[in-house]
Design an enzyme around this catalytic site. Structure first.
Site, PDB file in Angstrom:
ATOM      1  N   ARG A  70      -7.659  -0.311  -6.560  1.00  0.00           N
ATOM      2  CA  ARG A  70      -8.077   0.764  -5.507  1.00  0.00           C
ATOM      3  C   ARG A  70      -8.626   1.831  -6.417  1.00  0.00           C
ATOM      4  O   ARG A  70      -7.711   2.436  -7.212  1.00  0.00           O
ATOM      5  CB  ARG A  70      -6.956   0.841  -4.594  1.00  0.00           C
ATOM      6  CG  ARG A  70      -6.679  -0.513  -3.793  1.00  0.00           C
ATOM      7  CD  ARG A  70      -5.684  -0.118  -2.661  1.00  0.00           C
ATOM      8  NE  ARG A  70      -6.308   0.781  -1.404  1.00  0.00           N
ATOM      9  CZ  ARG A  70      -5.445   1.074  -0.540  1.00  0.00           C
ATOM     10  NH1 ARG A  70      -4.185   1.177  -0.531  1.00  0.00           N
ATOM     11  NH2 ARG A  70      -6.227   1.745   0.579  1.00  0.00           N
ATOM     12  N   ASP A 108      -2.669  10.869  -1.540  1.00  0.00           N
ATOM     13  CA  ASP A 108      -3.006   9.755  -2.522  1.00  0.00           C
ATOM     14  C   ASP A 108      -3.632  10.397  -3.730  1.00  0.00           C
ATOM     15  O   ASP A 108      -3.570   9.937  -4.879  1.00  0.00           O
ATOM     16  CB  ASP A 108      -4.171   8.901  -2.009  1.00  0.00           C
ATOM     17  CG  ASP A 108      -3.768   8.062  -0.760  1.00  0.00           C
ATOM     18  OD1 ASP A 108      -3.476   8.748   0.219  1.00  0.00           O
ATOM     19  OD2 ASP A 108      -3.299   6.958  -0.845  1.00  0.00           O
ATOM     20  N   GLN A 118      -1.927   2.107  10.182  1.00  0.00           N
ATOM     21  CA  GLN A 118      -0.747   2.170   9.266  1.00  0.00           C
ATOM     22  C   GLN A 118       0.271   3.058  10.168  1.00  0.00           C
ATOM     23  O   GLN A 118       1.628   2.973  10.245  1.00  0.00           O
ATOM     24  CB  GLN A 118      -0.693   2.943   8.113  1.00  0.00           C
ATOM     25  CG  GLN A 118      -1.633   2.182   7.156  1.00  0.00           C
ATOM     26  CD  GLN A 118      -2.936   2.380   7.054  1.00  0.00           C
ATOM     27  OE1 GLN A 118      -3.608   2.531   8.035  1.00  0.00           O
ATOM     28  NE2 GLN A 118      -3.688   2.340   5.761  1.00  0.00           N
ATOM     29  N   ARG A 131       0.837  -1.161  -0.056  1.00  0.00           N
ATOM     30  CA  ARG A 131       0.035  -0.107   0.107  1.00  0.00           C
ATOM     31  C   ARG A 131       0.892   1.451   0.102  1.00  0.00           C
ATOM     32  O   ARG A 131       2.048   1.104  -0.085  1.00  0.00           O
ATOM     33  CB  ARG A 131      -0.863  -0.233   1.156  1.00  0.00           C
ATOM     34  CG  ARG A 131      -0.484  -0.599   2.518  1.00  0.00           C
ATOM     35  CD  ARG A 131       0.577  -0.001   3.263  1.00  0.00           C
ATOM     36  NE  ARG A 131       0.277   1.599   3.322  1.00  0.00           N
ATOM     37  CZ  ARG A 131       1.000   2.472   3.828  1.00  0.00           C
ATOM     38  NH1 ARG A 131       2.335   1.989   4.073  1.00  0.00           N
ATOM     39  NH2 ARG A 131       0.652   3.622   3.856  1.00  0.00           N
ATOM     40  N   GLY A 132       0.175   2.154  -0.162  1.00  0.00           N
ATOM     41  CA  GLY A 132       0.950   3.758  -0.158  1.00  0.00           C
ATOM     42  C   GLY A 132       0.873   4.053  -1.923  1.00  0.00           C
ATOM     43  O   GLY A 132       1.173   3.176  -2.803  1.00  0.00           O
ATOM     44  N   ALA A 133       0.477   5.319  -2.125  1.00  0.00           N
ATOM     45  CA  ALA A 133      -0.077   5.746  -3.423  1.00  0.00           C
ATOM     46  C   ALA A 133       1.147   5.509  -4.326  1.00  0.00           C
ATOM     47  O   ALA A 133       1.026   4.644  -5.375  1.00  0.00           O
ATOM     48  CB  ALA A 133      -0.479   7.388  -3.406  1.00  0.00           C
TER      49      ALA A 133
HETATM   50  C1  LIG Z   1       3.156   8.120   0.240  1.00  0.00           C
HETATM   51  S1  LIG Z   1       1.650   7.694  -0.092  1.00  0.00           S
HETATM   52  C2  LIG Z   1       0.919   7.350   1.518  1.00  0.00           C
HETATM   53  C3  LIG Z   1      -0.496   7.591   1.711  1.00  0.00           C
HETATM   54  O1  LIG Z   1      -1.265   6.378   1.107  1.00  0.00           O
HETATM   55  C4  LIG Z   1      -1.794   6.012   2.333  1.00  0.00           C
HETATM   56  O2  LIG Z   1      -2.855   5.001   2.038  1.00  0.00           O
HETATM   57  P1  LIG Z   1      -3.151   3.423   2.075  1.00  0.00           P
HETATM   58  O3  LIG Z   1      -2.272   3.020   3.124  1.00  0.00           O
HETATM   59  O4  LIG Z   1      -4.665   3.068   2.182  1.00  0.00           O
HETATM   60  O5  LIG Z   1      -2.475   2.943   0.759  1.00  0.00           O
HETATM   61  C5  LIG Z   1      -2.134   7.132   3.180  1.00  0.00           C
HETATM   62  O6  LIG Z   1      -3.089   7.786   2.721  1.00  0.00           O
HETATM   63  C6  LIG Z   1      -0.835   7.726   2.972  1.00  0.00           C
HETATM   64  O7  LIG Z   1      -0.750   9.020   3.365  1.00  0.00           O
END
Ligand SMILES: CSC[C@H]1O[C@H](OP(=O)(O)O)[C@H](O)[C@@H]1O
Length: 365
Positions: free
Chosen positions: A91, A245, A204, A54-56
């Site tokens: 997603r 994101d 997270q 995960r992570g954009a």
């Molecule tokens: C560096 S982008 C990280 C961003 O993504 C996370 O979402 P997810 O854990 O659902 O993929 C979160 O919004 C973070 O800020």
């Protein structure tokens, strides 16, 4: 970044076979360091949907390799379009997913099928290298903001930074976005301390940001999501830095659920609220974040249960709520640009506005 003394990126191609793809299973952190070997499209799609990865920026990079893996099975036009659409649809909120797949297709469509696999791995590799370089640049630009606060604090002063969710190196190919300036400040000898929002429901912050910062020796304190406003009211937060994101061309920011509430508290307490992002996270096609950014609705079980480690070391998931209680689980919210002090990009810092972004990215104006 390093785990122990070993440098890692968050995604890499197997050096032995030259085609399978490795990621960390982020649902097992911080308790276990499980490396997953991905060999086919559906494994990649499942890893993104279940948030093993995960992570954009990182899901964009991994989806790019997912297309390369899919092409190994079938590099024909119809299969490529089908597989690209499936990966792009895993997603809905992080724009990096669409951006990465569109970039891959732009490279691959003109090629004969026989040349597509090699080109796909090449382009995915470029996406990774560029993300790591962009995030390192974000770190340098964000470092200056921390240095300015440190200078006002004097030699013994500690700069207290609050962050939400995880926008560290494990959310990107390397360095991270919100955490990159913090790593660089720490490595430069500045005294920084990080308030880490636990970030319900997937935690997270408590599980990934705390793990990252602890591994790097950065002082940090995990707090309940609801504590941030109190800390700001009592002057315990010098700045907020979060990731994102998707940012609109007018500077509205979609980020993990709860970010908007932190921005409101920061605005009410005159605490600078900065958003760190590579330009691959800017959606130049949308203006109004609240109206146009799709917000992912995830399963209620993420709210009604929680996963942790038992006293005897087992990783278990337990029920938090009474049977029969419903749960809603919007995974992101949108912070209006008016609540954002500024954006930290690979080209520098700017206002969260159309003019601010146009100044750094005139080619998009
Ligand atoms: C560096 S982008 C990280 C961003 O993504 C996370 O979402 P997810 O854990 O659902 O993929 C979160 O919004 C973070 O800020």
């Amino acid at each position: 970044m390093k785990i122990g003394n070993v440098p890692y990126r968050s995604v890499w191609v197997d050096q032995q076979d030259g085609w399978s793809v490795h990621i960390f299973d982020q649902t097992r952190l911080p308790w276990e360091l499980d490396i997953l070997r991905l060999t086919e499209r559906d494994q990649v799609a499942r890893a993104i949907v279940t948030m093993q990865v995960r992570g954009a920026p990182l899901i964009g990079a991994v989806a790019a390799y997912g297309l390369a893996l899919a092409l190994r099975a079938d590099a024909g036009d119809a299969a490529m379009e089908r597989d690209a659409a499936l990966l792009a649809g895993t997603r809905p909120t992080a724009i990096n997913l669409r951006w990465a797949i569109e970039r891959m297709l732009a490279r691959l469509r003109p090629l004969p099928a026989a040349e597509r696999v090699a080109a796909a791995y090449d382009e995915a590799g470029w996406i990774c290298d560029e993300d790591a370089a962009q995030n390192e640049a974000i770190g340098r630009h964000g470092l200056r903001l921390i240095q300015e606060i440190a200078a006002r604090r004097g030699a013994d002063g500690v700069v207290n930074i609050l962050t939400h969710c995880n926008a560290g190196w494990i959310a990107t190919v390397d360095w991270g976005t919100a955490l990159a300036p913090i790593y660089m400040a720490h490595d430069a000898g500045l005294k920084v301390h990080v308030w880490v929002d636990e970030t319900r429901p997937r935690n997270q912050g408590a599980s990934l940001t705390a793990w990252e910062l602890g591994s790097h020796g950065v002082p940090h304190t995990v707090v309940a999501d609801n504590a941030g406003g109190h800390l700001m009211q009592h002057g315990m937060v010098d700045m907020v830095i979060v990731g994102t994101d998707r940012v609109t061309r007018s500077g509205d920011v979609a980020n993990k659920i709860g970010t908007y509430l932190k921005a409101l508290a920061a605005h009410d307490n005159d605490v600078p609220f900065w958003v760190a992002l590579p330009s691959t996270t800017i959606d130049w096609r949308v203006q109004d974040g609240l109206a146009e950014i799709p917000i992912e609705e995830r399963g209620g079980a993420e709210v009604t249960t929680i996963t942790g480690r038992t006293a005897d070391g087992r990783i278990e998931t337990v029920q938090l709520t009474p049977p029969g209680s419903g749960a809603a689980n919007p995974a992101f919210d949108v912070t209006p640009a008016r609540l954002v002090t500024g954006l930290i990009t690979e080209r520098g810092c700017c206002d969260a506005s159309q003019d601010g972004l146009a100044g750094l990215f005139p080619e998009q104006a």
